[in-house]
Design an enzyme around this catalytic site. Sequence first.
Site, PDB file in Angstrom:
ATOM      1  N   LYS B   6      34.611  28.826  -4.252  1.00 59.03           N
ATOM      2  CA  LYS B   6      33.176  28.939  -4.037  1.00 59.03           C
ATOM      3  C   LYS B   6      32.489  29.196  -5.366  1.00 59.03           C
ATOM      4  CE  LYS B   6      29.893  31.950  -1.644  1.00 59.03           C
ATOM      5  NZ  LYS B   6      29.776  33.229  -0.935  1.00 59.03           N
ATOM      6  N   GLY B   8      29.019  30.577  -6.430  1.00 55.07           N
ATOM      7  CA  GLY B   8      27.744  31.172  -6.010  1.00 55.07           C
ATOM      8  C   GLY B   8      26.779  31.273  -7.174  1.00 55.07           C
ATOM      9  N   ALA B   9      25.616  31.870  -6.905  1.00 57.48           N
ATOM     10  CA  ALA B   9      24.622  32.027  -7.970  1.00 57.48           C
ATOM     11  C   ALA B   9      25.120  33.000  -9.026  1.00 57.48           C
ATOM     12  CB  ALA B   9      23.307  32.532  -7.394  1.00 57.48           C
ATOM     13  N   GLU B  10      25.965  33.922  -8.592  1.00 58.09           N
ATOM     14  CA  GLU B  10      26.352  34.997  -9.491  1.00 58.09           C
ATOM     15  C   GLU B  10      27.807  34.923  -9.946  1.00 58.09           C
ATOM     16  OE1 GLU B  10      25.819  39.800  -9.647  1.00 58.09           O
ATOM     17  OE2 GLU B  10      25.981  38.806  -7.727  1.00 58.09           O
ATOM     18  N   ALA B  11      28.681  34.490  -9.017  1.00 60.80           N
ATOM     19  CA  ALA B  11      30.104  34.555  -9.319  1.00 60.80           C
ATOM     20  C   ALA B  11      30.833  33.297  -8.871  1.00 60.80           C
ATOM     21  CB  ALA B  11      30.718  35.767  -8.630  1.00 60.80           C
ATOM     22  N   ASP B 129      25.136  40.471   3.103  1.00 62.11           N
ATOM     23  CA  ASP B 129      25.279  39.010   3.218  1.00 62.11           C
ATOM     24  C   ASP B 129      26.171  38.670   4.412  1.00 62.11           C
ATOM     25  OD1 ASP B 129      24.923  36.366   2.590  1.00 62.11           O
ATOM     26  OD2 ASP B 129      26.338  36.345   0.920  1.00 62.11           O
TER      27      ASP B 129
END
Lengths: 328, 223
Positions: B6, B8-11, B129
């Site tokens: 995955k 994501g926006a952060e990780a 989340d």
Amino acid sequence: MLCLGIEGTAHTLGIGIIDSSGKILANVMRAYTPARGGIHPREAARHHVKVAGETLHQALQSAGITPEEIDLVAFSQGPGLGPVLRTAATMARALSVWLNVPIVGVNHCIAHIEIGRLVTRARDPVTLYVSGGNTQVIAFDAGRYRVFGETLDIPIGNCLDVFAREAGLAHPGGPRIEKLAKKGKRYVPLPYVVKGMDLSFSGLLTEAVRMLRQGVNLADLAFSLQETAFAALVEVTERALAHTEKREVMLTGGVAANSRLRQMLKSMAREHHAKFVVPPRELCGDNGAMIAWTGLLMYKSGHRQKLQATQVLQRWRTDEVDVKWRKS
Amino acid sequence: MEKILKRGAEAVLILAEWSRALYSGVKKQVVLKERVPKRYRLPAIDEQLRRSRTLLEAKLLLDAKRAGVPTPLVFEIDKESARLVLEYVRGPQLKHVLKKAKGSMVRKLGRKIGQLVARLHRTGIVHGDLTTSNIILRKDGEICFVDFGLGEYDKSVEARAVDLHLFRRAVQSVHFEIFDQLYSAFLEGYREEFGAEADQIIKRADEIQKRGRYVKREERTWH
């Protein structure tokens, strides 16, 4: 079809005239500048009343039209400072009755997005709207402009202005801080607050002012304040972008003039292969053209408003408006 | 052999073989969670954020587990590079399970998830989340919660209600045909585990739904 838009939510009284094709015929602004301290709602309203006549005259003149050629009057119905909103609304009602043309009340925040879409040709951007009065990350979804993130306390522009004032810098604070920040070298750690998708700047402001009083170098503080606050803004915009999977990022509002913020957002957008756009300066700040254009869009999508339904809405939220003029 | 699970926006989540396994010579499949540096922000801010968030997430995972909520094991915390080495939880995500589940199975799952979320909340943790992708049905039948990247220590009614709201929205948007069954069982389980106080939180979750936003309107300033 010609629409005349009146913007009056805070410092600026703006009158814009636009036609159905999106051509801006006039966009005249007059700003109230407090002698000292922050904006006083009543004084701002008084200022607007005083300059209303000549601003209107100037707008008509620069558009090269007579009042009778106007088909529609739009005004900023909210959100904003009560006395200022009422001044603009009164003006709009008077014009509407006098010219016998329909009147449309426009949401100020949405107007910023719509004028931005018009002039940058962005189709469906994630918008970071930053000013002295608002801080929101907005994207269109299922018939409305949804607020994906926003400030929980003070807007970013207000944070910068108050800090500038505390530092003894003259109005307007934002540009002066930007200039000073370029001379700053040392990063002073300041509180960085992102809560889920929302932001908070009041703790940051308090701490920056406290350090200022302790004698920390002003240029370093200006630099650190910008870096911290802007990083948080860009992070929330990034989350909204990743979540919505849109392909455009738009920056607007008075603080959009800041080149460091532009640079950071551009860098983030590039990493996500998104296009980055900023409307020209005179259409980023509060202006009448954006009200005129949004009023026109609303009217053409079937919006009709009675004079009795034009009372101002000080706390009108971005996500309360049914956006009938957009399909997707 | 590494595979991106995955982004994501952060990780980034990477499925990898961990050479530093618990027993020498045994390779173990793990998930590496790396918070990627962001070039747009000052390195000093970037490093501080990535490190503190990595530590926070590890702490949330451990505290949740202590409270009896299954979460991935944390094998290693690398503060310097903002990386966690996590147990690879095997099993289908709830969203896949729900596609086939019906009747009593749906109610059982809903109730169990409700109980676990209540347990999380009682410990003072909100997940932040709660989607059907972040809940995994482990081989042994346990329900495992993953990705505490947006998690927080927060005991407020509002934060807890946001968790319920997020779960409701996640189920409603994708699994509408079993939504009523699942969500009512979820609330039942939540109430059972949480006790009388739960009602206040459930009520607030309904308000949030009507607001269309997560933060109380009166608490907001426009100016």
